[in-house]
Design a protein around this motif. Sequence first.
Motif, PDB file in Angstrom:
ATOM      1  N   ILE A   1      -2.372   7.035   7.603  1.00  0.00           N
ATOM      2  CA  ILE A   1      -1.954   8.304   7.732  1.00  0.00           C
ATOM      3  C   ILE A   1      -0.915   8.412   6.677  1.00  0.00           C
ATOM      4  O   ILE A   1      -0.604   7.421   6.167  1.00  0.00           O
ATOM      5  N   ASP A   2      -0.600   9.467   6.339  1.00  0.00           N
ATOM      6  CA  ASP A   2       0.368   9.725   4.878  1.00  0.00           C
ATOM      7  C   ASP A   2       1.824   9.533   5.472  1.00  0.00           C
ATOM      8  O   ASP A   2       2.426   8.568   4.584  1.00  0.00           O
TER       9      ASP A   2
ATOM     10  N   ALA B   1      -4.191   4.025  -2.019  1.00  0.00           N
ATOM     11  CA  ALA B   1      -3.262   3.303  -0.791  1.00  0.00           C
ATOM     12  C   ALA B   1      -3.731   2.936   0.573  1.00  0.00           C
ATOM     13  O   ALA B   1      -3.691   2.145   0.933  1.00  0.00           O
ATOM     14  N   ALA B   2      -4.421   4.083   0.911  1.00  0.00           N
ATOM     15  CA  ALA B   2      -5.110   4.073   2.177  1.00  0.00           C
ATOM     16  C   ALA B   2      -6.364   2.751   1.986  1.00  0.00           C
ATOM     17  O   ALA B   2      -6.585   2.154   2.873  1.00  0.00           O
ATOM     18  N   ASN B   3      -6.818   2.638   0.898  1.00  0.00           N
ATOM     19  CA  ASN B   3      -7.854   1.709   0.609  1.00  0.00           C
ATOM     20  C   ASN B   3      -7.366   0.230   0.883  1.00  0.00           C
ATOM     21  O   ASN B   3      -7.971  -0.771   1.467  1.00  0.00           O
ATOM     22  N   ARG B   4      -6.081   0.021   0.147  1.00  0.00           N
ATOM     23  CA  ARG B   4      -5.490  -1.325   0.212  1.00  0.00           C
ATOM     24  C   ARG B   4      -5.271  -1.495   1.674  1.00  0.00           C
ATOM     25  O   ARG B   4      -5.235  -2.593   2.287  1.00  0.00           O
ATOM     26  N   LEU B   5      -4.630  -0.388   2.472  1.00  0.00           N
ATOM     27  CA  LEU B   5      -4.149  -0.797   3.830  1.00  0.00           C
ATOM     28  C   LEU B   5      -5.296  -0.936   4.956  1.00  0.00           C
ATOM     29  O   LEU B   5      -5.305  -1.643   5.493  1.00  0.00           O
ATOM     30  N   ALA B   6      -6.335  -0.115   4.348  1.00  0.00           N
ATOM     31  CA  ALA B   6      -7.684  -0.397   5.206  1.00  0.00           C
ATOM     32  C   ALA B   6      -8.226  -1.839   5.069  1.00  0.00           C
ATOM     33  O   ALA B   6      -8.788  -2.436   5.960  1.00  0.00           O
TER      34      ALA B   6
ATOM     35  N   ASP C   1       3.978   0.077   6.327  1.00  0.00           N
ATOM     36  CA  ASP C   1       3.627   0.502   5.060  1.00  0.00           C
ATOM     37  C   ASP C   1       3.142  -0.511   3.842  1.00  0.00           C
ATOM     38  O   ASP C   1       2.815  -0.261   2.902  1.00  0.00           O
ATOM     39  N   THR C   2       3.372  -1.865   4.470  1.00  0.00           N
ATOM     40  CA  THR C   2       2.990  -2.909   3.744  1.00  0.00           C
ATOM     41  C   THR C   2       1.913  -3.891   4.216  1.00  0.00           C
ATOM     42  O   THR C   2       1.445  -3.632   5.416  1.00  0.00           O
TER      43      THR C   2
ATOM     44  N   LEU D   1       0.837   3.377   6.397  1.00  0.00           N
ATOM     45  CA  LEU D   1       1.163   4.532   5.853  1.00  0.00           C
ATOM     46  C   LEU D   1       1.051   4.699   4.418  1.00  0.00           C
ATOM     47  O   LEU D   1       1.295   3.737   3.686  1.00  0.00           O
ATOM     48  N   SER D   2       0.225   5.824   4.127  1.00  0.00           N
ATOM     49  CA  SER D   2      -0.305   5.643   2.802  1.00  0.00           C
ATOM     50  C   SER D   2       0.836   6.268   1.617  1.00  0.00           C
ATOM     51  O   SER D   2       0.764   5.691   0.544  1.00  0.00           O
ATOM     52  N   LEU D   3       1.562   7.294   2.041  1.00  0.00           N
ATOM     53  CA  LEU D   3       2.195   7.995   0.932  1.00  0.00           C
ATOM     54  C   LEU D   3       3.603   7.766   1.089  1.00  0.00           C
ATOM     55  O   LEU D   3       4.357   7.584   0.116  1.00  0.00           O
ATOM     56  N   SER D   4       4.215   7.350   2.272  1.00  0.00           N
ATOM     57  CA  SER D   4       5.780   7.386   2.357  1.00  0.00           C
ATOM     58  C   SER D   4       6.387   6.006   2.034  1.00  0.00           C
ATOM     59  O   SER D   4       7.450   5.850   2.082  1.00  0.00           O
ATOM     60  N   GLY D   5       5.422   4.972   1.659  1.00  0.00           N
ATOM     61  CA  GLY D   5       6.013   3.743   1.602  1.00  0.00           C
ATOM     62  C   GLY D   5       5.661   3.019   0.584  1.00  0.00           C
ATOM     63  O   GLY D   5       5.384   3.418  -0.673  1.00  0.00           O
ATOM     64  N   ASN D   6       5.662   1.637   0.665  1.00  0.00           N
ATOM     65  CA  ASN D   6       5.423   0.739  -0.531  1.00  0.00           C
ATOM     66  C   ASN D   6       4.168   0.871  -1.212  1.00  0.00           C
ATOM     67  O   ASN D   6       4.151   0.824  -2.668  1.00  0.00           O
ATOM     68  N   GLU D   7       3.024   1.333  -0.769  1.00  0.00           N
ATOM     69  CA  GLU D   7       1.755   1.113  -1.469  1.00  0.00           C
ATOM     70  C   GLU D   7       1.682   2.503  -2.403  1.00  0.00           C
ATOM     71  O   GLU D   7       0.800   2.390  -3.212  1.00  0.00           O
TER      72      GLU D   7
END
Length: 282
Positions: free
Chosen positions: A259-260, A246-251, A199-200, A217-223
Amino acid sequence: MTLNTTNYRYQRNYQGPVRAVIFDWAGTLVDYGSFAPTQVLIDAFAGFEVTVSLDEARIPMGLAKWDHIQALGKQSGVAQRWQQRYGRAMSDADVDALYAAFLPLQIERVAAYSDLIPGTLAVLAQLKARDIAIGSCSGYPRVVMDKLLAHAASQGLTVAHAVATDDLKAGGRPGPWMALANLIELGIGDVRACVKVDDTLPGIEEGLAAGMWTVGLSLSGNENGLTLAEMDQLSADQTAARRNAAANRLARAGAHYVIDSIADLPAVIDLIEARMAQGDRP
């Protein structure tokens, strides 16, 4: 005579199934919203009469905790407050003192924050049924990891291997070493057959550095950084906005898929296996 060495090179594409998944812990398997590391860091700084916000504490998440504290001390807002309180910049000796205050608090409280994220047990059972090995690693030091592993086991969660950030001389994230140490222990011979779930941002970088597929992981974690109860209070539009941010930062960090939560992982494993069957690699 010229020898054609094509057949001897390690450039062949791996076209088999996923062999292992390496999971992070807080925000990934347990602790929806990832509060155990962040809140305890806030409390440790408060003991030194320096305020740190939850948003500030989340920025370096995924790093080893000593490194996390050092990174916090270099953030402009935190650095300014430290300078105002002590008349100087934070030193490594200050980081040592903060870490010494943080560690017993983290050992004491990690279990209180570490309930399983919904879907964890079902997904791990599915992976094991597919003969996919389950490894894990964390920014937690070993003394905290051991406490967390015992608490997770009491909830029915066990993994084949777990690496703590101070187990290896090479260090932790964003380097590849904890992820790779899992593969050595699990006996997996090809990094391209492995998936890192985190998630990070440093956790995604870790998986990429190790040559693995990465899933954020966009919703369950730190972002995202909200509890399940807080998520339940959001409208559909609010949830979508937080998911997208969150998904944009992880991408941007390089995640192959976002995923969520862990509950959505099996479908992504199917997609990765289909891509590998066609000769794709991370």
